[in-house]
Design a protein around this motif. Sequence first.
Motif, PDB file in Angstrom:
ATOM      1  N   SER A 347       0.812  -1.221   0.000  1.00  0.00           N
ATOM      2  CA  SER A 347       0.000   0.000   0.000  1.00  0.00           C
ATOM      3  C   SER A 347       0.840   1.264   0.000  1.00  0.00           C
ATOM      4  CB  SER A 347      -0.915   0.013   1.234  1.00  0.00           C
ATOM      5  OG  SER A 347      -0.143   0.132   2.421  1.00  0.00           O
ATOM      6  N   GLY A 348       2.053   1.168   0.531  1.00  0.00           N
ATOM      7  CA  GLY A 348       2.843   2.378   0.709  1.00  0.00           C
ATOM      8  C   GLY A 348       2.392   3.217   1.881  1.00  0.00           C
ATOM      9  N   GLU A 349       1.509   2.658   2.723  1.00  0.00           N
ATOM     10  CA  GLU A 349       0.989   3.386   3.877  1.00  0.00           C
ATOM     11  C   GLU A 349       1.187   2.618   5.178  1.00  0.00           C
ATOM     12  OE1 GLU A 349       0.042   6.367   3.525  1.00  0.00           O
ATOM     13  OE2 GLU A 349      -0.432   6.546   1.393  1.00  0.00           O
ATOM     14  N   THR A 350       1.859   1.466   5.151  1.00  0.00           N
ATOM     15  CA  THR A 350       2.028   0.638   6.341  1.00  0.00           C
ATOM     16  C   THR A 350       2.722   1.444   7.440  1.00  0.00           C
ATOM     17  OG1 THR A 350       2.296  -1.229   4.839  1.00  0.00           O
ATOM     18  CG2 THR A 350       2.858  -1.586   7.156  1.00  0.00           C
ATOM     19  N   ALA A 351       2.068   1.553   8.595  1.00  0.00           N
ATOM     20  CA  ALA A 351       2.509   2.492   9.623  1.00  0.00           C
ATOM     21  C   ALA A 351       3.923   2.201  10.101  1.00  0.00           C
ATOM     22  CB  ALA A 351       1.529   2.457  10.801  1.00  0.00           C
ATOM     23  N   ASP A 352       4.223   0.940  10.437  1.00  0.00           N
ATOM     24  CA  ASP A 352       5.551   0.621  10.964  1.00  0.00           C
ATOM     25  C   ASP A 352       6.633   0.792   9.904  1.00  0.00           C
ATOM     26  OD1 ASP A 352       4.917  -0.093  13.660  1.00  0.00           O
ATOM     27  OD2 ASP A 352       3.993  -1.925  12.904  1.00  0.00           O
ATOM     28  N   THR A 353       6.304   0.457   8.659  1.00  0.00           N
ATOM     29  CA  THR A 353       7.277   0.610   7.584  1.00  0.00           C
ATOM     30  C   THR A 353       7.554   2.081   7.308  1.00  0.00           C
ATOM     31  OG1 THR A 353       6.395  -1.437   6.645  1.00  0.00           O
ATOM     32  CG2 THR A 353       7.844  -0.136   5.246  1.00  0.00           C
ATOM     33  N   LEU A 354       6.505   2.892   7.351  1.00  0.00           N
ATOM     34  CA  LEU A 354       6.679   4.328   7.170  1.00  0.00           C
ATOM     35  C   LEU A 354       7.539   4.913   8.288  1.00  0.00           C
ATOM     36  CD1 LEU A 354       6.052   7.013   5.796  1.00  0.00           C
ATOM     37  CD2 LEU A 354       3.875   7.072   7.028  1.00  0.00           C
ATOM     38  N   ALA A 355       7.296   4.483   9.519  1.00  0.00           N
ATOM     39  CA  ALA A 355       8.104   4.966  10.644  1.00  0.00           C
ATOM     40  C   ALA A 355       9.562   4.538  10.490  1.00  0.00           C
ATOM     41  CB  ALA A 355       7.532   4.444  11.955  1.00  0.00           C
ATOM     42  N   SER A 356       9.787   3.329   9.978  1.00  0.00           N
ATOM     43  CA  SER A 356      11.160   2.852   9.748  1.00  0.00           C
ATOM     44  C   SER A 356      11.853   3.677   8.676  1.00  0.00           C
ATOM     45  CB  SER A 356      11.132   1.380   9.339  1.00  0.00           C
ATOM     46  OG  SER A 356      10.611   0.576  10.374  1.00  0.00           O
ATOM     47  N   LEU A 357      11.117   4.029   7.639  1.00  0.00           N
ATOM     48  CA  LEU A 357      11.668   4.889   6.587  1.00  0.00           C
ATOM     49  C   LEU A 357      12.116   6.226   7.176  1.00  0.00           C
ATOM     50  CD1 LEU A 357      12.011   5.812   3.555  1.00  0.00           C
ATOM     51  CD2 LEU A 357       9.616   6.489   3.658  1.00  0.00           C
ATOM     52  N   ARG A 358      11.264   6.793   8.008  1.00  0.00           N
ATOM     53  CA  ARG A 358      11.588   8.092   8.592  1.00  0.00           C
ATOM     54  C   ARG A 358      12.786   7.993   9.532  1.00  0.00           C
ATOM     55  NH1 ARG A 358       5.190   9.692   9.445  1.00  0.00           N
ATOM     56  NH2 ARG A 358       4.873  10.494   7.332  1.00  0.00           N
ATOM     57  N   TYR A 359      12.876   6.888  10.266  1.00  0.00           N
ATOM     58  CA  TYR A 359      14.040   6.672  11.142  1.00  0.00           C
ATOM     59  C   TYR A 359      15.322   6.594  10.311  1.00  0.00           C
ATOM     60  CZ  TYR A 359      17.383   4.330  14.186  1.00  0.00           C
ATOM     61  OH  TYR A 359      18.515   3.993  14.879  1.00  0.00           O
ATOM     62  N   ALA A 360      15.266   5.845   9.220  1.00  0.00           N
ATOM     63  CA  ALA A 360      16.457   5.705   8.369  1.00  0.00           C
ATOM     64  C   ALA A 360      16.889   7.056   7.808  1.00  0.00           C
ATOM     65  CB  ALA A 360      16.164   4.717   7.236  1.00  0.00           C
ATOM     66  N   ARG A 361      15.927   7.853   7.411  1.00  0.00           N
ATOM     67  CA  ARG A 361      16.279   9.175   6.873  1.00  0.00           C
ATOM     68  C   ARG A 361      16.894  10.067   7.946  1.00  0.00           C
ATOM     69  NH1 ARG A 361      11.979  12.002   3.139  1.00  0.00           N
ATOM     70  NH2 ARG A 361      13.880  13.140   2.659  1.00  0.00           N
ATOM     71  N   GLU A 362      16.358   9.971   9.159  1.00  0.00           N
ATOM     72  CA  GLU A 362      16.926  10.748  10.264  1.00  0.00           C
ATOM     73  C   GLU A 362      18.373  10.345  10.528  1.00  0.00           C
ATOM     74  OE1 GLU A 362      14.325  10.032  13.529  1.00  0.00           O
ATOM     75  OE2 GLU A 362      12.677  11.200  12.676  1.00  0.00           O
ATOM     76  N   CYS A 363      18.683   9.072  10.249  1.00  0.00           N
ATOM     77  CA  CYS A 363      20.053   8.579  10.455  1.00  0.00           C
ATOM     78  C   CYS A 363      20.963   8.890   9.275  1.00  0.00           C
ATOM     79  CB  CYS A 363      20.027   7.075  10.704  1.00  0.00           C
ATOM     80  SG  CYS A 363      19.229   6.590  12.250  1.00  0.00           S
ATOM     81  N   GLY A 364      20.460   9.609   8.291  1.00  0.00           N
ATOM     82  CA  GLY A 364      21.278   9.990   7.150  1.00  0.00           C
ATOM     83  C   GLY A 364      21.356   8.960   6.049  1.00  0.00           C
ATOM     84  N   GLN A 365      20.507   7.933   6.124  1.00  0.00           N
ATOM     85  CA  GLN A 365      20.511   6.892   5.095  1.00  0.00           C
ATOM     86  C   GLN A 365      19.767   7.363   3.844  1.00  0.00           C
ATOM     87  OE1 GLN A 365      20.619   2.780   5.654  1.00  0.00           O
ATOM     88  NE2 GLN A 365      22.553   3.637   6.327  1.00  0.00           N
ATOM     89  N   LYS A 366      20.224   6.887   2.704  1.00  0.00           N
ATOM     90  CA  LYS A 366      19.432   7.002   1.495  1.00  0.00           C
ATOM     91  C   LYS A 366      18.364   5.912   1.528  1.00  0.00           C
ATOM     92  CE  LYS A 366      21.800  10.381  -0.255  1.00  0.00           C
ATOM     93  NZ  LYS A 366      21.200  11.746  -0.357  1.00  0.00           N
ATOM     94  N   THR A 367      17.199   6.222   1.008  1.00  0.00           N
ATOM     95  CA  THR A 367      16.078   5.289   1.136  1.00  0.00           C
ATOM     96  C   THR A 367      15.489   4.945  -0.225  1.00  0.00           C
ATOM     97  OG1 THR A 367      14.572   7.150   1.521  1.00  0.00           O
ATOM     98  CG2 THR A 367      15.462   6.034   3.461  1.00  0.00           C
ATOM     99  N   VAL A 368      15.103   3.680  -0.356  1.00  0.00           N
ATOM    100  CA  VAL A 368      14.452   3.178  -1.564  1.00  0.00           C
ATOM    101  C   VAL A 368      13.119   2.569  -1.147  1.00  0.00           C
ATOM    102  CG1 VAL A 368      14.589   1.555  -3.492  1.00  0.00           C
ATOM    103  CG2 VAL A 368      16.669   2.680  -2.653  1.00  0.00           C
ATOM    104  N   ALA A 369      12.042   2.975  -1.809  1.00  0.00           N
ATOM    105  CA  ALA A 369      10.718   2.442  -1.521  1.00  0.00           C
ATOM    106  C   ALA A 369      10.283   1.514  -2.649  1.00  0.00           C
ATOM    107  CB  ALA A 369       9.709   3.576  -1.375  1.00  0.00           C
ATOM    108  N   VAL A 370       9.955   0.282  -2.301  1.00  0.00           N
ATOM    109  CA  VAL A 370       9.380  -0.671  -3.240  1.00  0.00           C
ATOM    110  C   VAL A 370       7.898  -0.768  -2.891  1.00  0.00           C
ATOM    111  CG1 VAL A 370       9.431  -3.050  -4.072  1.00  0.00           C
ATOM    112  CG2 VAL A 370      11.562  -1.894  -3.461  1.00  0.00           C
ATOM    113  N   VAL A 371       7.045  -0.126  -3.665  1.00  0.00           N
ATOM    114  CA  VAL A 371       5.625   0.012  -3.330  1.00  0.00           C
ATOM    115  C   VAL A 371       4.765  -0.240  -4.560  1.00  0.00           C
ATOM    116  CG1 VAL A 371       6.020   1.637  -1.442  1.00  0.00           C
ATOM    117  CG2 VAL A 371       5.697   2.504  -3.749  1.00  0.00           C
ATOM    118  N   ASN A 372       3.519  -0.572  -4.299  1.00  0.00           N
ATOM    119  CA  ASN A 372       2.568  -0.800  -5.387  1.00  0.00           C
ATOM    120  C   ASN A 372       1.734   0.437  -5.688  1.00  0.00           C
ATOM    121  OD1 ASN A 372       1.480  -2.591  -7.333  1.00  0.00           O
ATOM    122  ND2 ASN A 372      -0.335  -2.893  -6.068  1.00  0.00           N
TER     123      ASN A 372
END
Length: 607
Positions: A347-372
């Motif tokens: 869905s691209g809206e999964t709450a825990d996955t979205l929170a993990s994405l935001r955590y990774a960005r806060e840590c300076g990581q580049k992020t890739v989303a595989v979504v439908n």
Amino acid sequence: MCGIVGILGKDAVADNLVEALRRLEYRGYDSAGVATLEQGHLAVCRAEGKLKNLTHKLLRQPLSGRSGIGHTRWATHGKPTERNAHPHVTPRVAVVHNGIIENFRELKAELEAEGACFLSDTDTEVVGQLVDREIVRGKDPVAAVEAVLPRLKGAFALAFLFEGEDDLMIAARRGSPLAIGYGAGEMFLGSDAIALGPFTDLVAYLEEGDWAVITRTGAEIHDESGAVVVRPAQKVPPGTLLVDKGNHRHFMAKEIYEQPEVIAHTFGHYLDLTRETVTLPDLPFDLAEIDHISITACGTALFAGSIAEYWFERFARLPVSTDIASEFRYRDTPLGKNGITIVISQSGETADTLASLRYARECGQKTVAVVNVPTSTIAREADMVLPTLAGPEIGVASTKAFTCQLATLACLAVHTGRVRGVLSEDDEHRLVRAMMEVPRLMTEALKLSPEIEALARTLSKARDVLYLGRGTNYPLALEGALKLKEISYIHAEGYAAGELKHGPIALIDETMPVVVIAPFDRIFEKTVSNMEEVAARGGRIILVTDQRGADLAHVEAMQKLILPEMPATVTPMVYALPVQLIAYHTAVLMGTDVDQPRNLAKSVTVE
């Protein structure tokens, strides 16, 4: 998760609200309701259970209002009863809500101290009561909602209708998606574009923290600070709006059979079939410089990531850690600046996955989303989006989204290996050729359906089922067990075959079906030895393999499901289909609700 719809129409809207809710049934729900303005007064109709119950009530007590909101509820606070169904109505406000108001207890205590009475057990009613109180204190509806929103903690989507305000609807989102649909003298609101399909193809998506004042002439959108902002309306592709079982009994069956087509579409997007190369969009970072990959997701998407872990380590020689998003987000995982985080979500809206994405960005990581859903929150917030192109998936149990995730991740792994110099040009050509064969191999795999349907008669009588696999077939064993649990309610567990002697073998007896996923590969003989251990204890083996594997596995099996021979790289994508069909046919025989299994929701937008 719960579904929201709203319409400011030209004619009576109740029937259209129900039709829009029907298109959101795939999200999972246990009650439904609508509220309309009847000559300026709020009227509500709600029912426990499926939408047909609401439809029957509306036939007995029709609503004729031109303005309305509707909701399908998946219970979080309070039992799934009519009393707790949405919309919740006060003398001045009707409200529907997705998500969880985390501080509702404090807010409720505050209201009760002032004499408020509550008619439900939900957190949602608190929101309506708060807005109602602000209106009593002299605020207009817009100001009342604006005053209440900052007081709410949690993830939510909200839609409001107001007594005496026939040309006004207010929507707000924080963590849960909402889309606004534009018509000619009409406006629409939905949890996603699918709900709006019958009415419009021009849609704007609210961003995180947005709230909108909607009238029949348009929408004024505010960001979290209250400033007026523009969220561009876009044409939604027609395929997004198609929700039809076709000739299939269930959406899940339709989606299983769509896989050869949709995976071809996905590969067509990422492969240059002429040059036999992977062609990804321009990257915002250099894959050659990364030194670690973190993958995080939930449910079936997590198992897609676990399979991809093998691919990235083998093809790109990169260390990979795969983690459940609900654990990853709270574990304070150290993430290096030269790593990337891949998040996977249908869905691209999964709450825990979205929170993990935001955590990774806060840590300076580049992020890739595989979504439908390329317009989803996760897609919008990631540095790079790789859409899976599976099309709408209505069945709660993921099928085509899973294999399209695998296809997308395989392309990314091969590309990463090529960029890093691990794979040669010839290696890339060979791997791309293997991927190009997958649609055909899937079509062959689907021919096992009658055989699997017969097998399901035995499985439907089991109380427990064990799934075993090695290598990339281990995560597929986990996925197979999950599928069976999800839709048939039979207890099932997936294990790495090598772990059999470390505990699970204690479960084996003559009543235990054991599904072994074992194409002939470099570790096939190891898996055969595990099958022999099962056979020695009377376990009933169901072997999913190819012809060579079937010939060389000198073990008595209750059933051998034989697929075409294929390169090991693509076996997870193709072998996923018989695994899905095992769960599907077993559930059908058991008479469960295959498309909407109990207690489950398609998109988990709360913790």
